[in-house]
Scaffold this active site. Structure first.
Site, PDB file in Angstrom:
ATOM      1  N   HIS A   1      43.173  37.970  -2.359  1.00  0.00           N
ATOM      2  CA  HIS A   1      42.696  36.924  -1.274  1.00  0.00           C
ATOM      3  C   HIS A   1      42.957  35.566  -1.811  1.00  0.00           C
ATOM      4  O   HIS A   1      42.612  35.121  -2.766  1.00  0.00           O
ATOM      5  CB  HIS A   1      41.110  37.423  -1.120  1.00  0.00           C
ATOM      6  CG  HIS A   1      40.767  36.321  -0.045  1.00  0.00           C
ATOM      7  ND1 HIS A   1      40.755  36.709   1.288  1.00  0.00           N
ATOM      8  CD2 HIS A   1      39.893  35.375  -0.163  1.00  0.00           C
ATOM      9  CE1 HIS A   1      40.091  35.833   1.940  1.00  0.00           C
ATOM     10  NE2 HIS A   1      39.681  34.964   1.217  1.00  0.00           N
TER      11      HIS A   1
ATOM     12  N   ASN B   1      54.236  37.595  -2.199  1.00  0.00           N
ATOM     13  CA  ASN B   1      53.603  38.525  -3.439  1.00  0.00           C
ATOM     14  C   ASN B   1      54.335  39.705  -3.490  1.00  0.00           C
ATOM     15  O   ASN B   1      54.505  40.385  -4.666  1.00  0.00           O
ATOM     16  CB  ASN B   1      52.118  38.780  -2.869  1.00  0.00           C
ATOM     17  CG  ASN B   1      51.353  37.778  -3.238  1.00  0.00           C
ATOM     18  OD1 ASN B   1      50.834  37.381  -4.433  1.00  0.00           O
ATOM     19  ND2 ASN B   1      50.797  37.011  -2.021  1.00  0.00           N
TER      20      ASN B   1
HETATM   21  C1  GAR Z   1      48.646  35.333   0.594  1.00  0.00           C
HETATM   22  O1  GAR Z   1      48.299  34.158   0.456  1.00  0.00           O
HETATM   23  C2  GAR Z   1      47.610  36.247   0.671  1.00  0.00           C
HETATM   24  O2  GAR Z   1      46.853  35.913  -0.394  1.00  0.00           O
HETATM   25  C3  GAR Z   1      47.086  36.299   1.876  1.00  0.00           C
HETATM   26  O3  GAR Z   1      48.275  36.212   2.614  1.00  0.00           O
HETATM   27  C4  GAR Z   1      49.238  35.734   2.017  1.00  0.00           C
HETATM   28  C5  GAR Z   1      50.529  36.419   2.400  1.00  0.00           C
HETATM   29  O4  GAR Z   1      51.778  35.902   1.716  1.00  0.00           O
HETATM   30  N1  GAR Z   1      46.206  37.248   2.244  1.00  0.00           N
HETATM   31  C6  GAR Z   1      45.178  37.352   3.149  1.00  0.00           C
HETATM   32  O5  GAR Z   1      44.722  36.168   3.556  1.00  0.00           O
HETATM   33  C7  GAR Z   1      44.421  38.647   3.151  1.00  0.00           C
HETATM   34  N2  GAR Z   1      43.268  38.349   3.750  1.00  0.00           N
HETATM   35  P1  GAR Z   1      52.841  36.539   1.257  1.00  0.00           P
HETATM   36  O6  GAR Z   1      53.073  37.477   2.502  1.00  0.00           O
HETATM   37  O7  GAR Z   1      54.023  35.730   1.318  1.00  0.00           O
HETATM   38  O8  GAR Z   1      52.613  37.486   0.165  1.00  0.00           O
END
Ligand code: GAR
Length: 203
Positions: free
Chosen positions: A111, A16
């Site tokens: 989320h 992200n």
């Molecule tokens: C993402 O899917 C985000 O939505 C989730 O962790 C992942 C991080 O991916 N966040 C949560 O679960 C927060 N409670 P990334 O590090 O590749 O962005």
């Protein structure tokens, strides 16, 4: 209107973060990313920050005895960098009221489920266990609860019979990478108005 200064908090992979960096670089988001903070020294997000020429700092949770001390250290980095909008991008820690009040209505989170369903750290597992047919992603403002603040944007995906946590996560992530930059764009352009639980989009 002065330009928002973003501070992005991550715990791991940082995909992200990457999509936000790309949207800033192409000019879709008119803001500056001043600092990337992680709570773990080996977070891939730090490598991504470095490659993008953004300052990356690890505030290692293990080095602090209390959550308050850890959060004070995070806040000190954010203030030093002049951050005006805090972006939680895969930051896997619940922030205390102390932190939330320091950036009231200026902290966003993403989320990987359709809130208020499936809050918490295991959204995909819980979605599959429950048997819902639709899941998705939610960008929201952070309040003092867990995944409970006013919702800015949501995007849906179908849950397939053959889905595993990994295949569902991958499909949701594609939505996340569009949704989060869009929510940040709306914020930095002054187009989000919080009215109680509701976020009105002025566009
Ligand atoms: C993402 O899917 C985000 O939505 C989730 O962790 C992942 C991080 O991916 N966040 C949560 O679960 C927060 N409670 P990334 O590090 O590749 O962005």
């Amino acid at each position: 209107m002065s330009r928002e200064v973003l501070g992005i908090l991550c715990s791991g992979r940082g995909s992200n973060l990457q999509s936000i960096i790309e949207n800033v670089n192409t000019g879709k988001i008119n803001a500056e990313i001043k600092i990337v903070l992680t709570d773990k020294p080996n977070a891939m997000a730090l490598t991504r920050a470095k490659e993008a020429g953004i300052s990356g700092v690890c505030v290692d949770r293990k080095l602090y005895e209390t959550r308050e001390a850890f959060e004070e250290a995070l806040l000190a980095e954010l203030k030093k960098a002049g951050v005006t909008l805090v972006i939680l991008a895969g930051f896997m820690r619940l922030l205390s009221p102390l932190f939330v009040r320091a950036y009231e209505k200026r902290i966003m989170n993403i989320h990987p489920a359709l809130l208020p369903s499936f809050q918490g750290a295991h959204a995909h597992r819980d979605v599959l266990a429950y048997g819902v047919k639709v899941s998705g992603a939610t960008v929201h403002f952070v309040d003092e609860g867990m995944d409970s603040g006013p919702i800015i944007l949501q995007g849906a995906v179908s849950v397939l019979d053959e889905d595993t946590e990994d295949t569902l996560a991958a499909r949701v992530l594609e939505v996340e990478h569009k949704l989060y930059p869009e929510a940040i764009r709306l914020f930095v352009e002054g187009k989000l108005k919080i009215e109680g639980r509701k976020v009105r989009i002025l566009e």
